[in-house]
Structures are given as structure tokens and as C-alpha cells.
Write a protein that holds these residues in place. Sequence first.
Motif, PDB file in Angstrom:
ATOM      1  N   GLY A   1     -14.511 -12.173  21.303  1.00 54.58           N
ATOM      2  CA  GLY A   1     -14.968 -12.053  19.919  1.00 54.58           C
ATOM      3  C   GLY A   1     -14.194 -10.960  19.208  1.00 54.58           C
ATOM      4  N   ASP A   2     -13.625 -11.284  18.044  1.00 55.20           N
ATOM      5  CA  ASP A   2     -12.930 -10.245  17.280  1.00 55.20           C
ATOM      6  C   ASP A   2     -13.941  -9.553  16.379  1.00 55.20           C
ATOM      7  OD1 ASP A   2     -12.087 -11.864  14.361  1.00 55.20           O
ATOM      8  OD2 ASP A   2     -12.505 -13.061  16.156  1.00 55.20           O
ATOM      9  N   ILE A   3     -14.097  -8.245  16.579  1.00 46.35           N
ATOM     10  CA  ILE A   3     -15.119  -7.480  15.856  1.00 46.35           C
ATOM     11  C   ILE A   3     -14.540  -6.695  14.690  1.00 46.35           C
ATOM     12  CG2 ILE A   3     -16.655  -7.321  17.839  1.00 46.35           C
ATOM     13  CD1 ILE A   3     -15.579  -4.494  18.337  1.00 46.35           C
ATOM     14  N   GLY A   4     -13.246  -6.832  14.465  1.00 45.08           N
ATOM     15  CA  GLY A   4     -12.618  -6.147  13.338  1.00 45.08           C
ATOM     16  C   GLY A   4     -11.117  -6.305  13.413  1.00 45.08           C
ATOM     17  N   ALA A   5     -10.463  -6.190  12.275  1.00 45.27           N
ATOM     18  CA  ALA A   5      -9.010  -6.311  12.218  1.00 45.27           C
ATOM     19  C   ALA A   5      -8.355  -4.977  12.541  1.00 45.27           C
ATOM     20  CB  ALA A   5      -8.575  -6.780  10.835  1.00 45.27           C
ATOM     21  N   ALA A   6      -7.366  -4.994  13.423  1.00 46.85           N
ATOM     22  CA  ALA A   6      -6.575  -3.798  13.701  1.00 46.85           C
ATOM     23  C   ALA A   6      -5.306  -3.784  12.861  1.00 46.85           C
ATOM     24  CB  ALA A   6      -6.222  -3.725  15.181  1.00 46.85           C
ATOM     25  N   THR A   7      -4.758  -4.960  12.607  1.00 45.08           N
ATOM     26  CA  THR A   7      -3.550  -5.071  11.799  1.00 45.08           C
ATOM     27  C   THR A   7      -3.925  -5.328  10.350  1.00 45.08           C
ATOM     28  OG1 THR A   7      -2.181  -5.832  13.634  1.00 45.08           O
ATOM     29  CG2 THR A   7      -1.454  -6.422  11.422  1.00 45.08           C
ATOM     30  N   GLY A   8      -3.300  -4.573   9.468  1.00 48.84           N
ATOM     31  CA  GLY A   8      -3.577  -4.717   8.041  1.00 48.84           C
ATOM     32  C   GLY A   8      -2.415  -4.201   7.224  1.00 48.84           C
ATOM     33  N   LEU A   9      -2.688  -3.894   5.978  1.00 50.96           N
ATOM     34  CA  LEU A   9      -1.647  -3.418   5.073  1.00 50.96           C
ATOM     35  C   LEU A   9      -1.156  -2.041   5.507  1.00 50.96           C
ATOM     36  CD1 LEU A   9      -3.400  -4.362   1.697  1.00 50.96           C
ATOM     37  CD2 LEU A   9      -1.650  -5.694   2.925  1.00 50.96           C
ATOM     38  N   VAL A  10       0.134  -1.853   5.469  1.00 56.00           N
ATOM     39  CA  VAL A  10       0.707  -0.549   5.819  1.00 56.00           C
ATOM     40  C   VAL A  10       0.425   0.434   4.687  1.00 56.00           C
ATOM     41  CG1 VAL A  10       2.817   0.729   6.346  1.00 56.00           C
ATOM     42  CG2 VAL A  10       2.501  -1.590   7.235  1.00 56.00           C
ATOM     43  N   ILE A  11      -0.116   1.585   5.061  1.00 56.10           N
ATOM     44  CA  ILE A  11      -0.386   2.650   4.088  1.00 56.10           C
ATOM     45  C   ILE A  11       0.323   3.918   4.546  1.00 56.10           C
ATOM     46  CG2 ILE A  11      -2.604   1.701   3.351  1.00 56.10           C
ATOM     47  CD1 ILE A  11      -3.971   3.791   5.192  1.00 56.10           C
ATOM     48  N   ASN A  12       0.455   4.867   3.628  1.00 55.79           N
ATOM     49  CA  ASN A  12       0.992   6.171   4.013  1.00 55.79           C
ATOM     50  C   ASN A  12      -0.151   7.147   4.272  1.00 55.79           C
ATOM     51  OD1 ASN A  12       0.079   7.057   1.491  1.00 55.79           O
ATOM     52  ND2 ASN A  12       2.124   7.040   0.556  1.00 55.79           N
ATOM     53  N   GLU A  13       0.194   8.419   4.420  1.00 52.34           N
ATOM     54  CA  GLU A  13      -0.814   9.415   4.787  1.00 52.34           C
ATOM     55  C   GLU A  13      -1.893   9.605   3.735  1.00 52.34           C
ATOM     56  OE1 GLU A  13       2.405   9.713   4.993  1.00 52.34           O
ATOM     57  OE2 GLU A  13       3.035  10.591   6.902  1.00 52.34           O
ATOM     58  N   TRP A  14      -1.621   9.162   2.502  1.00 52.50           N
ATOM     59  CA  TRP A  14      -2.614   9.284   1.428  1.00 52.50           C
ATOM     60  C   TRP A  14      -3.255   7.945   1.083  1.00 52.50           C
ATOM     61  CZ3 TRP A  14      -4.535  13.812   0.525  1.00 52.50           C
ATOM     62  CH2 TRP A  14      -3.776  14.946   0.830  1.00 52.50           C
ATOM     63  N   ALA A  15      -3.158   7.017   2.016  1.00 54.27           N
ATOM     64  CA  ALA A  15      -3.787   5.693   1.888  1.00 54.27           C
ATOM     65  C   ALA A  15      -3.159   4.844   0.796  1.00 54.27           C
ATOM     66  CB  ALA A  15      -5.298   5.810   1.660  1.00 54.27           C
ATOM     67  N   GLN A  16      -1.977   5.213   0.314  1.00 51.19           N
ATOM     68  CA  GLN A  16      -1.270   4.374  -0.644  1.00 51.19           C
ATOM     69  C   GLN A  16      -0.658   3.176   0.083  1.00 51.19           C
ATOM     70  OE1 GLN A  16       1.243   7.794  -2.160  1.00 51.19           O
ATOM     71  NE2 GLN A  16       0.904   6.706  -4.096  1.00 51.19           N
ATOM     72  N   VAL A  17      -0.823   1.995  -0.472  1.00 51.21           N
ATOM     73  CA  VAL A  17      -0.201   0.807   0.087  1.00 51.21           C
ATOM     74  C   VAL A  17       1.299   0.899  -0.141  1.00 51.21           C
ATOM     75  CG1 VAL A  17      -0.082  -1.709  -0.023  1.00 51.21           C
ATOM     76  CG2 VAL A  17      -2.291  -0.546  -0.283  1.00 51.21           C
TER      77      VAL A  17
END
Length: 574
Positions: A501-517
Motif C-alpha cells: 500500500g502506498d501511504i504517500g508520495a516520496a517523489t514530487g516537484l523539485v524545490i529549493n531550500e526555501w520551498a520554491q519550485v
Amino acid sequence: MFRNINEISDGAPYDLVVIGSGAAGMAAALFAAIEGRKVLLVERTEYVGGTSALSAATTWVPNSHHSRSVNPDDSRDKARKFLDGVVGNHSAPSMREAFLDSAPEAIAALEANSVVKFRPYATHPDYEQQFEGATMRGRALEPVPFDGRSLGPDLDKIRPPIPEFTIFGGMMVDRTDIGHLLAIRKSARSAAHAIKILAHYAGDRLRGRRGSRLVMGNALIGRFLASLNARRVEILIRTEVQDLVSENGTVTGAILKSGATTRRVAATNGVVLAAGGFNRHPQRRAELLPQGETYSPSAPGHTGAMQDIALRLGARFGEGNLDNAFWAPVSIRKRADGSTASFPHFVMDRSKPGTVCVDQTGRRFVNESVSYHLFGRAMFEHNKQVPCISCFIITDAVGLSKYGLGMVRMGTRDLTPYLADGYLMEGASIADLAARIGVPAASLETTIAAMNRYAASGVDPDFGRGTTAYHRVNGDASIGPNPTLGPISTAPYYAVRLYPGDIGAATGLVINEWAQVTRADGTAIPGLYACGNEANSIMGGTYPGPGITIGPAITFAYRAVRHAVGAAQARRAA
């Protein structure tokens, strides 16, 4: 405060628009409101809370002000070494450093400025105890239970917990409650606690409402919602984002749709994506997850739609993760209303004495006491050589009564419904059970005989069950010499089928240290932020300890708001 989209004018200005109302999105909205910003929180489903509301809401934050009370010897350096050992090159060290820098600040800011409150659990170990820097306590925080009656009618807007995790038809309990309920006849303190929570629930049912004593994920979301309401943050539910507005490469707003109504809203400081990731995105599941029969107990809002929009703006998906999702073994059962229950087997049965997990040849393939993520990984790896999807968890009459098995709770006397629909399989002997679950009897008998020898000696030479403190904590301390091993020798015998069962995504949009996409060239997309499972995990698809999704989710929500507010201030100064 909940709004109707018709109450919002076209072009309405906000400082920050947040998409998604799990822990990440609610945290971002609250941090911005604490800074005095005007915020709009948008949720596509009829409930707020996302998968966070369904979870235990454990929050992994090293060196918070709570840590010192239970583990004064922990340090940032120990946490860094631990993450470096477990995660390695699966994520950028700079992202982990940013997390370690800001996680304690984020928790302190929440507790100082809202009713969001946490507490450390006396013993809540990191999962990978073999790595330097692992601890037994202090990093994993849990939300303090919350009286949802203070929310009034808004209580019904919180996503209800997984029904199979409640008792008496809807009463929520956490680990502390379970301990008191089990000791109700042994301790006056436990009896008092049990009577208090049972009376609270009885009052709720007499008034015809859902259980209002919120624990775990519902407590965290309830506390966030109360805090957002206190700061008059506007919340839209049943509202989809059709597109993001971009001007000269900068994200400046969003186009929203609810029913037949469409509104364009401005976001002066930016838009934060926190919609949960790709788990319900058919194409992305096919691309990123191993093929085979898998189930997702995550909330239904994780469609990946916001990631699709971000990709069109130049965003990119992370690469190099150990896994693209976080895993747990789940068992499946049809509910009376026709829906499917996907029940995650976290710690309540796999590590208990008198259990064993076998593949379709009747042989073990994993240390049953490892973390749920590693168990899921083992299913996929083993399945490449030997059929293991699905596999089986097996116990005997003593184990079933004492510890339960999946959705069959400990002490259940009437097994008829579970046997009738095939969720629980029963055999008068090991050979009989083998025939019922379709594995070779000789192999299963050999496996059970070996487990009985290991229970007597306390040593599992095959997989090392019970060799780490994490394994042992999830066993039964009253059993020796190994709290995770016990005989499987009392008929009848029982089995439940397990799937990944997948309980959450580990791979997603790449962000920098300030959470900017960020784009493929590493530059940030101005005005666009992501946190939670919408963003690529700083754990790189590994699972070091409990709460390693929500801890970073809250932390990068905090960093996103700090950056967005700072960037806005810089623009005004210029």
C-alpha cells in the motif's frame, strides 16, 4: 472560516493562496496568517485534512523544545549524521540542513501563536536504529488531543478517521488511550482515563454527532482549523484549481472553479502547492510505481492535478529517490456500504510474538519487525523472484486473541463476519491453513516449526527479528527472551492476505531550500512554492523514522512563508 466561492469577487486580492488542506497546506496558511497576511486556503474535496487527518500525525522534528524533556542528549549533529547515514545521496544535503535549521523554529512558532500543540512520546524510536545518530525518543512528536466541540459545525468539515482505526462505531483512540483501556481493571489511573473518554464519546452519540474528542491526525487538523478560524483565514472546499495565473514568468494567482462558478484570485506573495502529490493520478502511478496489485489508503484529493499545472510552467519531478512512494503492507476488506477498506499494518500485529509473514510458497522473506516502509519494499524485491504480492500474515488462536490481526481486533470473540467474507482465513492445522491460503503445506509447516524454535531460543538466525530496539519496542515486553518472537502452536490457525500500500508520495516537484519550485536549470519559478508530498521528499524515498512526512511538511511550509513574505517586503522596499 469557510466561505462559498460565490462570496468571493472575481479578481479578489490575497497575499497568499494555498492549495490543499492537509498538514502542509494548513501550516502554510497559518504561518502566513501569523505574519498578518490575507490568506485563501483551497481544498478540492468536501473535507479538510487530507491524508494527515487519516494518519497518526506523528511529526518528526529533531531538537525541538519538547525533545529536551525526554532526550536531553540529542543534538543537531546527531540528527544530521543519522539522516546522512540513512538517506545518503538520495537527496541533497542542503535540503536536510534547511530542515534541521528550521524545524524547531516552526514548531515553536506554531505553539507560541496558535492552539496547535505537540507532545513527545516517552519512547518513540527512529526506525533505522543501526545508523549512527539514531535515537529512541524525542524526535517524534504527536499532536495533543483536542476537543472538537469548540469547532461547532466546522467539526463535520474535518475528514473522518479510517473507520477501522476507531472503536464503538467512531470513537478515536491513540496509543495512550489503548494502553489505559487494556489496563482498565488493573489500574485506578487507567480506569479514570478510560471512563473519561468513554463518557465523552457517549455524550457525542447521545447528541447524534461524530466523536468530538480528536486524537492523532484529526487532532492536528482540528487544532489547525481552530487556529485558522481564530485568524479569520478564508477556506474554500469543493473547489478545484483550473490553472495558475502567471505574469512575466511569475505566478500571481489562480483560477478556481466550484460547481458552475469560476473565480480568478490574485496572490500578491505567491501560491503554495500542498495538494498531497500523485497517489491518485492514474498516469503517474503507472509511470512511477512498481507494477502489480497495490492499494492506496491515502485521501482521495491526491490527484496530482496541481503538479500537472506546475510542470506546464517549467517545474520538474525529482529523480534519484530510493522509492517514489512510501509503503506499508495493507489488508483489504469490503465495508457494508460497498467501499473498500485498505487497512495499513503498521505495528499492531507484525512485530508481535506468535506471528509470521510468508510468501506464496509458504516461506518467510523479511524480518517482520522492520518498518512498514521496508516491509513494503521487501514485498516488491522478493516478488521479482518468488510470488509475494500478495503475501500472508499468520498467527494462532492465542496470538489472534491477544494481539489481533489487521482489522480483527484483539479479544474479538465472533469471527464469523471476517471468516464469511474471506478476510480472515482459518485452519484446524497448519496443513489445513496452507490449503486454504494456497501455499504448499510442507513449506508452511517447516516455516512454523522454525519460528517455534526461534521463539524458544530468542534468536532469529534467518532475518534477525528482535535485534534492534525499534523491533523490540513494537513487540510485547512481557514476553521473553525475545519480545517479538512467540510460539505459533495453538489451533486453530489464522491468516490475512497482505498487499503493498502506498501511504504517500516520496517523489514530487523539485524545490529549493526555501520551498520554491524550480525549473530544470535549477532556477526558481517566482511566486510558486510547494511543500508536503507535493514536493520531492528530503528523505529521498527512504523512511528514517516516524513522522518524516509531516515534520518536513510543516517545516517547508514555514520556510515557504518566510521567503514569500520576505520577497514581498523586498519588492516594496525597492
